[in-house]
Design a protein around this motif. Structure first.
Motif, PDB file in Angstrom:
ATOM      1  N   ASP A 243       0.823  -1.212   0.000  1.00 50.71           N
ATOM      2  CA  ASP A 243       0.000   0.000   0.000  1.00 50.71           C
ATOM      3  C   ASP A 243       0.858   1.263   0.000  1.00 50.71           C
ATOM      4  O   ASP A 243       0.381   2.343   0.320  1.00 50.71           O
ATOM      5  CB  ASP A 243      -0.967   0.001   1.185  1.00 50.71           C
ATOM      6  CG  ASP A 243      -0.225  -0.012   2.507  1.00 50.71           C
ATOM      7  OD1 ASP A 243       0.998  -0.263   2.481  1.00 50.71           O
ATOM      8  OD2 ASP A 243      -0.858   0.229   3.546  1.00 50.71           O
ATOM      9  N   ALA A 244       2.127   1.127  -0.398  1.00 49.76           N
ATOM     10  CA  ALA A 244       3.013   2.291  -0.425  1.00 49.76           C
ATOM     11  C   ALA A 244       2.454   3.348  -1.361  1.00 49.76           C
ATOM     12  O   ALA A 244       1.979   3.043  -2.447  1.00 49.76           O
ATOM     13  CB  ALA A 244       4.407   1.879  -0.892  1.00 49.76           C
ATOM     14  N   GLY A 245       2.492   4.591  -0.900  1.00 52.95           N
ATOM     15  CA  GLY A 245       2.114   5.704  -1.767  1.00 52.95           C
ATOM     16  C   GLY A 245       0.630   6.014  -1.803  1.00 52.95           C
ATOM     17  O   GLY A 245       0.233   6.979  -2.447  1.00 52.95           O
ATOM     18  N   ALA A 246      -0.199   5.222  -1.109  1.00 56.00           N
ATOM     19  CA  ALA A 246      -1.636   5.477  -1.150  1.00 56.00           C
ATOM     20  C   ALA A 246      -1.929   6.888  -0.644  1.00 56.00           C
ATOM     21  O   ALA A 246      -1.520   7.254   0.457  1.00 56.00           O
ATOM     22  CB  ALA A 246      -2.371   4.439  -0.311  1.00 56.00           C
ATOM     23  N   GLY A 247      -2.591   7.674  -1.454  1.00 54.60           N
ATOM     24  CA  GLY A 247      -2.951   9.037  -1.059  1.00 54.60           C
ATOM     25  C   GLY A 247      -1.892  10.080  -1.356  1.00 54.60           C
ATOM     26  O   GLY A 247      -2.122  11.271  -1.134  1.00 54.60           O
ATOM     27  N   TYR A 248      -0.742   9.658  -1.868  1.00 59.37           N
ATOM     28  CA  TYR A 248       0.336  10.620  -2.093  1.00 59.37           C
ATOM     29  C   TYR A 248       0.021  11.624  -3.200  1.00 59.37           C
ATOM     30  O   TYR A 248       0.614  12.688  -3.256  1.00 59.37           O
ATOM     31  CB  TYR A 248       1.653   9.888  -2.429  1.00 59.37           C
ATOM     32  CG  TYR A 248       2.352   9.285  -1.236  1.00 59.37           C
ATOM     33  CD1 TYR A 248       1.684   9.069  -0.048  1.00 59.37           C
ATOM     34  CD2 TYR A 248       3.698   8.941  -1.294  1.00 59.37           C
ATOM     35  CE1 TYR A 248       2.323   8.500   1.043  1.00 59.37           C
ATOM     36  CE2 TYR A 248       4.348   8.378  -0.210  1.00 59.37           C
ATOM     37  CZ  TYR A 248       3.648   8.158   0.952  1.00 59.37           C
ATOM     38  OH  TYR A 248       4.293   7.594   2.024  1.00 59.37           O
ATOM     39  N   GLU A 249      -0.903  11.240  -4.112  1.00 59.82           N
ATOM     40  CA  GLU A 249      -1.223  12.149  -5.206  1.00 59.82           C
ATOM     41  C   GLU A 249      -1.743  13.487  -4.668  1.00 59.82           C
ATOM     42  O   GLU A 249      -1.463  14.537  -5.240  1.00 59.82           O
ATOM     43  CB  GLU A 249      -2.248  11.527  -6.169  1.00 59.82           C
ATOM     44  CG  GLU A 249      -3.575  11.081  -5.560  1.00 59.82           C
ATOM     45  CD  GLU A 249      -3.487   9.732  -4.851  1.00 59.82           C
ATOM     46  OE1 GLU A 249      -2.459   9.044  -4.999  1.00 59.82           O
ATOM     47  OE2 GLU A 249      -4.431   9.377  -4.140  1.00 59.82           O
ATOM     48  N   LEU A 250      -2.447  13.442  -3.544  1.00 61.05           N
ATOM     49  CA  LEU A 250      -3.029  14.684  -3.027  1.00 61.05           C
ATOM     50  C   LEU A 250      -1.949  15.653  -2.549  1.00 61.05           C
ATOM     51  O   LEU A 250      -2.012  16.847  -2.826  1.00 61.05           O
ATOM     52  CB  LEU A 250      -4.007  14.371  -1.883  1.00 61.05           C
ATOM     53  CG  LEU A 250      -5.230  13.568  -2.322  1.00 61.05           C
ATOM     54  CD1 LEU A 250      -6.140  13.280  -1.134  1.00 61.05           C
ATOM     55  CD2 LEU A 250      -5.998  14.316  -3.399  1.00 61.05           C
ATOM     56  N   ASP A 251      -0.940  15.130  -1.842  1.00 61.99           N
ATOM     57  CA  ASP A 251       0.135  16.001  -1.375  1.00 61.99           C
ATOM     58  C   ASP A 251       0.926  16.563  -2.558  1.00 61.99           C
ATOM     59  O   ASP A 251       1.351  17.720  -2.535  1.00 61.99           O
ATOM     60  CB  ASP A 251       1.090  15.250  -0.435  1.00 61.99           C
ATOM     61  CG  ASP A 251       0.652  15.360   1.020  1.00 61.99           C
ATOM     62  OD1 ASP A 251      -0.344  16.078   1.284  1.00 61.99           O
ATOM     63  OD2 ASP A 251       1.288  14.753   1.894  1.00 61.99           O
ATOM     64  N   ALA A 252       1.122  15.734  -3.584  1.00 63.09           N
ATOM     65  CA  ALA A 252       1.880  16.204  -4.747  1.00 63.09           C
ATOM     66  C   ALA A 252       1.116  17.315  -5.466  1.00 63.09           C
ATOM     67  O   ALA A 252       1.685  18.353  -5.816  1.00 63.09           O
ATOM     68  CB  ALA A 252       2.164  15.040  -5.697  1.00 63.09           C
ATOM     69  N   ILE A 253      -0.180  17.103  -5.672  1.00 62.51           N
ATOM     70  CA  ILE A 253      -0.982  18.125  -6.355  1.00 62.51           C
ATOM     71  C   ILE A 253      -1.040  19.391  -5.492  1.00 62.51           C
ATOM     72  O   ILE A 253      -0.869  20.509  -5.990  1.00 62.51           O
ATOM     73  CB  ILE A 253      -2.404  17.594  -6.659  1.00 62.51           C
ATOM     74  CG1 ILE A 253      -2.324  16.468  -7.702  1.00 62.51           C
ATOM     75  CG2 ILE A 253      -3.299  18.722  -7.176  1.00 62.51           C
ATOM     76  CD1 ILE A 253      -3.605  15.679  -7.867  1.00 62.51           C
ATOM     77  N   ALA A 254      -1.225  19.215  -4.189  1.00 59.13           N
ATOM     78  CA  ALA A 254      -1.285  20.378  -3.289  1.00 59.13           C
ATOM     79  C   ALA A 254       0.007  21.177  -3.378  1.00 59.13           C
ATOM     80  O   ALA A 254      -0.022  22.411  -3.462  1.00 59.13           O
ATOM     81  CB  ALA A 254      -1.541  19.915  -1.852  1.00 59.13           C
ATOM     82  N   ALA A 255       1.153  20.496  -3.384  1.00 55.13           N
ATOM     83  CA  ALA A 255       2.438  21.192  -3.435  1.00 55.13           C
ATOM     84  C   ALA A 255       2.547  22.032  -4.706  1.00 55.13           C
ATOM     85  O   ALA A 255       2.970  23.189  -4.668  1.00 55.13           O
ATOM     86  CB  ALA A 255       3.585  20.188  -3.364  1.00 55.13           C
ATOM     87  N   VAL A 256       2.149  21.450  -5.824  1.00 57.75           N
ATOM     88  CA  VAL A 256       2.261  22.155  -7.108  1.00 57.75           C
ATOM     89  C   VAL A 256       1.354  23.390  -7.107  1.00 57.75           C
ATOM     90  O   VAL A 256       1.758  24.479  -7.522  1.00 57.75           O
ATOM     91  CB  VAL A 256       1.892  21.203  -8.271  1.00 57.75           C
ATOM     92  CG1 VAL A 256       1.845  21.958  -9.589  1.00 57.75           C
ATOM     93  CG2 VAL A 256       2.900  20.065  -8.354  1.00 57.75           C
ATOM     94  N   VAL A 257       0.140  23.224  -6.595  1.00 56.99           N
ATOM     95  CA  VAL A 257      -0.818  24.335  -6.614  1.00 56.99           C
ATOM     96  C   VAL A 257      -0.405  25.430  -5.627  1.00 56.99           C
ATOM     97  O   VAL A 257      -0.450  26.618  -5.945  1.00 56.99           O
ATOM     98  CB  VAL A 257      -2.233  23.809  -6.311  1.00 56.99           C
ATOM     99  CG1 VAL A 257      -3.207  24.957  -6.169  1.00 56.99           C
ATOM    100  CG2 VAL A 257      -2.678  22.860  -7.413  1.00 56.99           C
ATOM    101  N   ILE A 258       0.046  25.013  -4.434  1.00 61.35           N
ATOM    102  CA  ILE A 258       0.546  25.997  -3.469  1.00 61.35           C
ATOM    103  C   ILE A 258       1.695  26.783  -4.102  1.00 61.35           C
ATOM    104  O   ILE A 258       1.833  27.982  -3.911  1.00 61.35           O
ATOM    105  CB  ILE A 258       1.051  25.302  -2.185  1.00 61.35           C
ATOM    106  CG1 ILE A 258      -0.104  24.688  -1.414  1.00 61.35           C
ATOM    107  CG2 ILE A 258       1.792  26.297  -1.282  1.00 61.35           C
ATOM    108  CD1 ILE A 258       0.356  23.794  -0.278  1.00 61.35           C
ATOM    109  N   GLY A 259       2.493  26.079  -4.888  1.00 62.22           N
ATOM    110  CA  GLY A 259       3.657  26.705  -5.516  1.00 62.22           C
ATOM    111  C   GLY A 259       3.318  27.637  -6.659  1.00 62.22           C
ATOM    112  O   GLY A 259       4.217  28.129  -7.336  1.00 62.22           O
ATOM    113  N   GLY A 260       2.051  27.880  -6.910  1.00 65.91           N
ATOM    114  CA  GLY A 260       1.668  28.899  -7.867  1.00 65.91           C
ATOM    115  C   GLY A 260       1.483  28.401  -9.289  1.00 65.91           C
ATOM    116  O   GLY A 260       1.255  29.190 -10.201  1.00 65.91           O
TER     117      GLY A 260
END
Lengths: 329, 317
Positions: free
Chosen positions: B241-258
């Motif tokens: 189950d490695a990485g489950a839910g990680y897409e949300l943090d990645a998308i959040a980081a990109v969006v926070i980053g402008g």
């Protein structure tokens, strides 16, 4: 300017923190649990917070929620090492991956006691938990005995690849190997979830009408899901033996009503409070006497010197006869 | 949009988010004496490297006006494949595992990208499908069991240090630099911005839009594959189950980053700040011993607040 300000602040705070630590000797303990969404973990955390050493202020306890991710737990151990915690109690999400975390913590001077879920490491101070393989065996035996040793069963498994689920499955398989007349017609994960188990069981009842004679749930939540599905399908649940593991309150109620034949109660309080006592014994030395009352509960699990590397917390079988007694607690 | 205008726009948005990041760090350094210690800063750098690498791949996809919801599952699949190269009796060089992990990610990304670019199925749907399918493949691959017992040379990639700096941080930094160079200084980089800004006009001016769209998913998948190497090596076991839910943090980081979700605007350094903000919040709240129930609320609030400061600072211009 900003950097200076930050550095000065940090220094000031470090000095303040340093002087405070010298005044009263408190033990900074971290409890790293794999997920606080789990009902059993909630009971475990509550019991730990109720430990006399936490109440009296001897222990300054921080609970870390691993959110079901190994890496999150590893990061939390790194934080504990940075903050110079005195000790840690660890319920890992994965027993193999946990070994490296324990190695690193011990190398950095952070003693770790395992609880509830095993760690594949000989560097733990001790492990205070129940044997999940045995839990699986007990559940399977009860269902098969109630079925008279033959018929079709279904097995609701825990999450794929999770240590607790693997071990309970291993126990179930051991018993099945001794009973060739029992046929497993379905086995699948319902991820410890009552809702998922309910849908799964509904589908199984549709696929195998009147052919399911027994249900083994690797935890109570899933067993309860199966009971609910059978009720909805108009099946008399007192005729189909269902067993689960953990001893959550709804399961004990179901047992007392005859809807489940057995729940195998795992003792969260003994696992949690026992682990903290063993850790404090390691930190304080042989003068430390256990403060929790749990050591009086099981004659088969004595405190001894408090230095055993394994404290196997016995399972309690909750049946129709004794369910009322557990409901009172 | 002409290039100088475009540049100042991006600089400003970065400036706003930098203020938010600085405020966060100053606050935390007041609240915890451990926050600014070398050991803790090294921990943060290590802790953000997996999300950082995922966010770099995600930046390419979002710049091209796409989305990739499958990175967490792709990470899980690539991790199991990579681990099987260095587990037990099948002990290859760790480089074989890295190659296998990155290739697995790239192939899954190619499947995503091809369906999106040539069959015109929305990225949201295709990658949502892959999120489920790749997790399934992960479980099929080793019959649902984790892969433990990885070679020391492989584990070094997750827990080793070079010049006192954790190996994953080196990998992340190198990839960040490479991604920045590609986006800023190559024709391909400009194509990615052009496709995200306005696909039709990009096509009429001769940009091979479909190939560009497919390629960003390959990059994103390969990044997820590389992230899986670090994740698996740090875990010392490949978990199903490695990485489950990680897409949300990645998308959040990109969006926070402008980087704009509608494409064409942003860049990898913005995403770095986004990754840092998320990493510092997680670390800081742990240091402060905030209970996990509150942690989630605070994390959500800080993310929205950071973007709010960003939006406000843009309006001032």
């Amino acid at each position: 300017m900003l950097k200076k300000l930050i550095v000065t602040t940090a220094l000031l705070l470090a000095v303040v923190a340093g002087t405070q630590a010298q005044e009263n000797k408190k033990y900074k303990i971290g409890a790293a649990v794999y997920g606080v969404k789990n009902e059993f973990v909630q009971l475990w955390v509550k019991a730990l917070k109720d430990h006399p050493a936490v109440k009296s202020g001897l222990v300054n306890l921080t609970v870390f929620d691993g959110q079901y991710k190994h890496i999150t737990q590893a990061n939390q151990f790194d934080s504990m090492i940075t903050q110079k915690f005195d000790g840690a109690i660890y319920i890992p999400i994965d027993s193999n991956a946990a070994a490296a975390v324990v190695d690193k913590a011990v190398a950095a001077g952070l003693p770790v006691v395992g609880s509830n879920g095993p760690t594949n490491s000989d560097k733990l101070v001790s492990y205070v938990g129940s044997d999940d393989v045995l839990g699986g065996e007990l559940a399977a035996e009860a269902v098969i005995k109630a079925m008279g040793g033959k018929g079709n069963i279904v097995v609701l498994e825990g999450p794929v690849g999770q240590t607790g689920a693997i071990q309970r499955s291993e126990g179930i398989d051991k018993v099945l190997a001794r009973h060739p007349e029992i046929k497993v017609i379905e086995r699948k994960t319902a991820n410890w979830s009552r809702a998922e188990a309910m849908s799964l069981m509904q589908n199984w009842l549709t696929a195998h009408p009147n052919q399911i004679h027994g249900v083994i749930g690797e935890n109570d939540e899933m067993a309860l899901g199966a009971v609910a599905a059978m009720k909805q399908a108009g099946i008399d649940v007192t005729k189909i033996p269902v067993a689960g593991i953990d001893g959550v309150s709804d399961a004990i109620k179901a047992v007392s009503k005859g809807e489940m034949i057995l729940s195998i109660r795992q003792d969260a309080k003994t696992q949690a409070q026992g682990a903290l006592d063993v850790l404090l014994r390691k930190l304080i030395g042989q003068d430390y006497k256990p403060l929790s009352e749990v050591w009086a509960v099981y004659p088969e699990m004595p405190w001894g010197e408090g230095t055993a590397t394994l404290y196997s917390v016995p399972w309690t079988l909750v049946t129709k006869e004794n369910a009322a007694e557990f409901l009172k607690r | 949009m002409n290039r100088s205008q475009y540049f100042s726009f991006r600089t400003l948005s970065r400036y706003g988010i930098l203020i938010a990041f600085a405020v966060l760090c100053v606050t935390l350094s007041f609240l915890s004496p451990y926050f600014l210690t070398a050991g803790n800063l090294s921990n943060i750098a290590l802790q953000i490297s997996v999300n950082g690498i995922l966010a770099i791949g995600m930046t390419f996809v979002i710049l091209a006006a796409g989305i990739d919801l499958s990175v967490g599952s792709v990470l899980g699949m690539a991790g199991i494949v990579a681990a099987s190269m260095v587990a037990g009796d099948t002990e290859h060089s760790p480089l074989v595992a890295v190659g296998a992990g990155v290739a697995t990610g790239a192939v899954l990304g190619l499947v995503n990208g091809s369906i999106i670019a040539w069959c015109r199925v929305p990225a949201f749907v295709v990658t949502l499908g892959m999120l489920s399918a790749a997790r399934g493949f992960t479980q099929i691959y080793n019959d649902g069991m984790p892969v433990p017992g990885l070679s020391d040379a492989f584990v070094f990639l997750g827990s080793g240090r070079l010049l006192e700096i954790p190996v994953p941080v080196w990998i992340f930094a190198a990839l960040l630099l490479a991604a920045w160079l590609v986006l800023e200084y190559t024709r391909y980089g400009r194509y990615v911005y052009a496709v995200g800004g306005n696909e039709k006009s990009a096509r009429t001016s001769g940009v091979p839009t479909r190939a560009v769209i497919a390629s960003v998913y390959v990059i994103c998948g390969a990044c997820a594959g590389l992230a899986s190497i670090i994740h698996t090596a740090r875990s010392t076991t490949a978990l199903v189950d490695a990485g489950a839910g990680y897409e949300l943090d990645a998308i959040a980081a990109v969006v926070i980053g402008g980087t704009s979700l509608t494409g064409g605007v942003g860049g990898v350094f913005g995403s770095l700040i986004g990754v840092l903000i998320i990493g510092v919040i997680n670390n800081g709240l742990d240091l402060l011993g905030v209970e996990s129930y509150y942690q989630q609320v605070i994390k959500g609030a800080v993310i929205v607040l950071a973007v709010l400061i960003d939006v406000a600072s843009r309006k001032e211009t």
